[in-house]
Design a protein around this motif. Structure first.
Motif, mmCIF file in Angstrom:
data_model
loop_
_atom_site.group_PDB
_atom_site.id
_atom_site.type_symbol
_atom_site.label_atom_id
_atom_site.label_comp_id
_atom_site.label_asym_id
_atom_site.label_seq_id
_atom_site.Cartn_x
_atom_site.Cartn_y
_atom_site.Cartn_z
ATOM 1 N N ASP A 103 0.836 -1.207 0.000
ATOM 2 C CA ASP A 103 0.000 0.000 0.000
ATOM 3 C C ASP A 103 0.870 1.256 0.000
ATOM 4 N N SER A 104 1.844 1.302 0.892
ATOM 5 C CA SER A 104 2.636 2.522 1.037
ATOM 6 C C SER A 104 3.539 2.769 -0.159
ATOM 7 N N ASP A 573 2.491 15.734 -5.668
ATOM 8 C CA ASP A 573 2.038 14.391 -5.320
ATOM 9 C C ASP A 573 3.145 13.398 -5.643
ATOM 10 N N TYR A 574 3.080 12.240 -5.016
ATOM 11 C CA TYR A 574 4.069 11.205 -5.273
ATOM 12 C C TYR A 574 3.376 9.853 -5.208
ATOM 13 N N ARG A 575 3.946 8.887 -5.893
ATOM 14 C CA ARG A 575 3.386 7.547 -5.901
ATOM 15 C C ARG A 575 3.575 6.916 -4.527
ATOM 16 N N GLY A 576 2.526 6.220 -4.060
ATOM 17 C CA GLY A 576 2.601 5.569 -2.763
ATOM 18 C C GLY A 576 2.029 6.422 -1.647
ATOM 19 N N GLU A 577 2.012 5.860 -0.436
ATOM 20 C CA GLU A 577 1.486 6.517 0.763
ATOM 21 C C GLU A 577 0.129 7.184 0.492
ATOM 22 N N PRO A 578 -0.841 6.442 -0.069
ATOM 23 C CA PRO A 578 -2.144 7.054 -0.366
ATOM 24 C C PRO A 578 -2.845 7.490 0.921
#
Length: 810
Positions: A103-104, A573-578
């Motif tokens: 997920d992260s 924004d960045y991929r991961g840590e939604p």
């Protein structure tokens, strides 16, 4: 008690090799090693599918690697041709697994649960001329994620566990001169280092360095700092020279400084020295710049320093470095000063990935992203939570952006102390860096006596290697003076801003900075909560329980001169840590801009109060079919004195603007035109949003139109659609197809949608991406031939476009 801190008169240099003009024994070279690699996935749990790694006994006898892909005669014709930087994870599909680590990291199937995707092998063949056999050779990697091992011609050269620090190995003894050489790299990404998207592979540049046996060391070979007073900069240059030859050497060090045009403006002494075999010799010289032009945010002026080693009447090594002269001061009562002037830190924290390319960013993207931040009013960048790529620092040096450079972990064990040492030695010459960070939110450690001792070790190491700067630690705790905070020179606050007044009162001599603040979550172009698609409204209203809105933290900061400012989480924004959702959401909502760099509404809040530009921005857009007669909340961000809002020519009222705030109207929706008219110091400013008709044609907007034909340059191309009246359609979702003509290639696509599962890499060669909020983006990398290039965009029912670009060799 911590003494009041003043840090003044600092010079920083970045070592840049002299340009190569032929191979000679006395010429240092720094050759890009990005092209010509072959790549294949291995397997972390099946040695047979990992090319017999683990069952072929490759460490029992030096150079014996038969039966593995490390062997020089291994046939790699079926492997994929790749060019560095390369991130293999960005091309993997998204996959839902109920696992916190997956997920992260953005639901990419990499890590111990996915052994088939977590080992990457690279091979490269190259030659070195026999005439150059008297030189020393070094392979330099600026970043390999992670736990990498390197072989040359079957011989194990060395390993490096960090996925973020640069590293290099001397490979002189293993080169076959005048013959084929084979380099092999294995990257093992089964273990992650962070809790955010990290990618995998040789995702930064690689270099082949060569130099004389007597040479400046690659890491930390030249360092300069200065005292500035009475219109003079007294420059001190420290050189670290290594002798790897088989005899002692007598030589001379000579240095001089030029302006940016190459004119010599200061010269040093001839410093003779004798260096024994395997000795490192450290020499110091001083020179003066009269009336130095200070490096600043608005004038990022860089001088050059040239240092030469001479022996036997010849120059045997030399380095040409860029550097900036500037002063800074940290004052516990008055805040931060740059070049003697007070400056509030208007910063952002950022991870290193970008839509379409993951962690493998072309250099041009570093400059593109920093330019976007400067346009917003950002003046400082925190490299969270790891050492950055050198090209990011180059961009900050040349564009005028302060940097807080952060190491990966707060720990002082031998390996991690070496990681921090390597970071400082590599980066301490950059003009942009104003502070080091020894770590971030180490909950198990930072309140303890162990944390205090670790911090003290890292602080002393920093002061030894770079006495010109200070350091901080990103502490997620409020008014707590325990552990790390007892010894850290500048107290860093991650959130917990309700505790800064009490902390400042109790510890008045310790400067304070917001190392991480805000964490507002927004989805660009979405103005209602949407739990199905995992979207949050694009207003400054939603934040996790530990954080605050942008407006809250900035009002606190602006009202306190002693609070130096802070770093909003995050610039992009960045991929991961939604957050605040999970699947189908695959990246964060924290960015002030989305993953493509498209601004969200909060961007204009910051721009209003962080710049002197005339800002007037209305949110939301005005395409709300089906909501006629319903209330719409309208936000206006501006730094004007007052604003009057009109709907289809009818006034909805005039409101005064208060400092650091925003304005809100509740408007009954009807299609048409919403206009804001503002007054700013007697000047009239206007802005509008209006209802559009259906999308009619595609528009492509490039970041530049001329590319260098060097195989490395890149251009960012943003795609939108407009209606027949030429108005951008802000809610368009059309699927666009992209093609390219000429010697260039598309390397990634994106649209900023935090729940999009469309591929960033289109493996079939059929590049496409849906618009999100009316926007999409593609990134194009240059080829190596001069000529015209054209990008073609098409979409069903849309008028297509062909965007011409030009590639030039110089």
């Amino acid at each position: 008690m911590i003494k009041k801190l003043y840090f003044r008169a600092i010079i920083c240099l970045s070592i840049l090799p002299l340009a190569v003009s032929g191979q000679t024994q006395n010429r240092r070279t720094h050759v890009n090693f990005d092209a010509g690699w072959k790549f294949s996935l291995g397997n972390a749990s099946d040695p047979k599918r990992d090319f017999n790694y683990g069952i072929g006994n490759i460490f029992s006898k030096s150079g014996e690697t038969a039966g593995t892909c490390i062997a020089t005669d291994f046939k790699d014709s079926t492997w994929t041709n790749v060019k560095l930087p390369h991130d293999w994870v960005v091309a993997l599909p998204f996959q839902y697994v109920k696992n916190d680590d997956i997920d992260s990291h953005g639901y990419k199937p990499v890590g111990a649960l996915f052994p088939e995707n977590s080992i990457g092998w690279y091979r490269k063949t190259f030659t070195v001329n026999k005439a150059d056999s008297g030189k020393r050779y070094e392979i330099q990697f600026d970043g390999v994620y992670r736990d990498s091992k390197v072989w040359l011609n079957g011989y194990y050269i060395g390993g490096h566990f960090s996925g973020y620090n640069s590293f290099s190995f001397d490979i002189t003894d293993f080169i076959k001169f005048g013959q084929k050489n084979v380099m092999v790299v294995r990257a093992d990404a089964t273990q992650s280092e962070g809790w955010f998207y990290e990618g995998a592979g040789i995702y930064r540049h690689a270099w082949l360095n060569s130099y004389n046996n007597v040479h400046f060391k690659t890491a930390g070979g030249l360092f300069a700092h200065a005292e500035v007073s009475d219109g003079k900069a007294q420059v001190t240059i420290e050189a670290d020279i290594e002798n790897r030859g088989i005899t002692a050497t007598e030589a001379t060090l000579y240095s001089y400084i030029t302006d940016r045009n190459g004119k010599i403006i200061a010269t040093g002494k001839q410093l003779p020295f004798t260096e024994a075999i395997r000795e490192n010799k450290k020499l110091t010289d001083e020179m003066t710049i009269i009336n130095p032009r200070l490096w600043s945010l608005d004038d990022a002026y860089l001088y050059r320093a040239v240092s030469l080693i001479k022996s036997g009447g010849h120059t045997i090594d030399s380095v040409n470095v860029k550097f900036g002269v500037r002063t800074f001061k940290f004052d516990s009562e008055k805040g931060f000063f740059l070049n003697g002037k007070p400056l509030k830190v208007q910063g952002v924290s950022c991870h290193q990935d970008h839509a379409g390319v993951g962690s493998a960013l072309p250099d041009e993207l570093q400059y593109y992203r920093i330019t976007l931040l400067k346009e917003m009013g950002v003046n400082a960048y925190r490299t969270t939570h790891n050492p950055p790529t050198p090209e990011l620092l180059d961009a900050c040096d040349s564009l005028g952006m302060l940097v807080m450079d952060e190491t990966r972990l707060l720990t002082s064990g031998q390996e991690y102390e070496q990681q921090y040492r390597d970071l400082i030695l590599r980066d301490r010459n950059h003009a942009s860096i104003f502070m080091w960070s020894i770590g971030n939110e180490e909950y198990a450690t930072h309140r303890t006596d162990i944390g205090k001792r670790i911090a003290q070790n890292q602080i002393l190491l920093q002061q030894q290697l770079d006495p010109t700067r200070t350091s901080t630690y990103a502490a997620n705790m409020g008014n707590v003076y325990r552990g790390v905070n007892e010894v850290i020179p500048v107290r860093g606050f991650n959130y917990n801003l309700s505790g800064i007044d009490g902390y400042h009162k109790e510890h008045p001599l310790q400067p304070i900075i917001g190392t991480e603040v805000a964490s507002t979550v927004t989805t660009r172009s979405i103005y209602v909560k949407d739990t199905v698609h995992a979207y949050v409204p694009d207003y400054d209203v939603t934040f996790p329980p530990w954080a605050s809105t942008a407006e809250t933290w900035w009002k606190i900061t602006d009202a306190r001169p002693w609070f130096m400012g802070g770093f909003a989480w995050t610039g992009f924004d960045y991929r991961g840590e939604p957050t605040p959702y999970r699947w189908p959401n695959i990246n964060s909502h924290f960015g002030i801009m989305d993953m493509c760099g498209f601004p969200k509404s909060v961007y204009y809040y910051y721009q209003s109060w962080w710049t002197d530009k005339d800002i007037l921005h209305i949110a939301p857009h005005w395409n709300w079919k089906g909501k006629e007669g319903q209330p719409i909340e309208v936000w206006v961000n501006t730094n004007a004195d007052d604003v009057e809002l009109y709907l289809n020519g009818k006034s909805l009222g005039k409101k005064e603007m208060t400092r650091d705030g925003h304005l809100v109207w509740t408007v009954t929706y009807q299609p048409g035109k919403l206009v804001a008219v503002a007054h700013k110091k007697g000047k009239v400013i206007a802005a509008k949003v209006e209802t559009t008709t259906a999308a009619y044609r595609i528009v492509l907007s490039p970041s530049k139109k001329i590319l260098l034909a060097n195989g490395e340059d890149a251009v960012v191309v943003n795609a939108t659609v407009v209606d027949k009246s030429g108005r951008e359609v802000p809610d368009a979702l059309d699927l666009l197809h992209f093609d390219i003509k000429g010697d260039a290639e598309i390397i990634g696509v994106g649209n900023g949608d935090p729940s999009s599962h469309e591929p960033d890499k289109c493996s079939t060669g059929q590049w496409q991406r849906s618009l999100f909020g009316g926007k999409a983006q593609l990134i194009v990398r240059a080829g190596t031939h001069e000529g015209n290039v054209a990008i073609v965009a098409t979409g069903t029912g849309l008028k297509s476009i062909e965007l011409p670009l030009v590639q030039k060799l110089k």
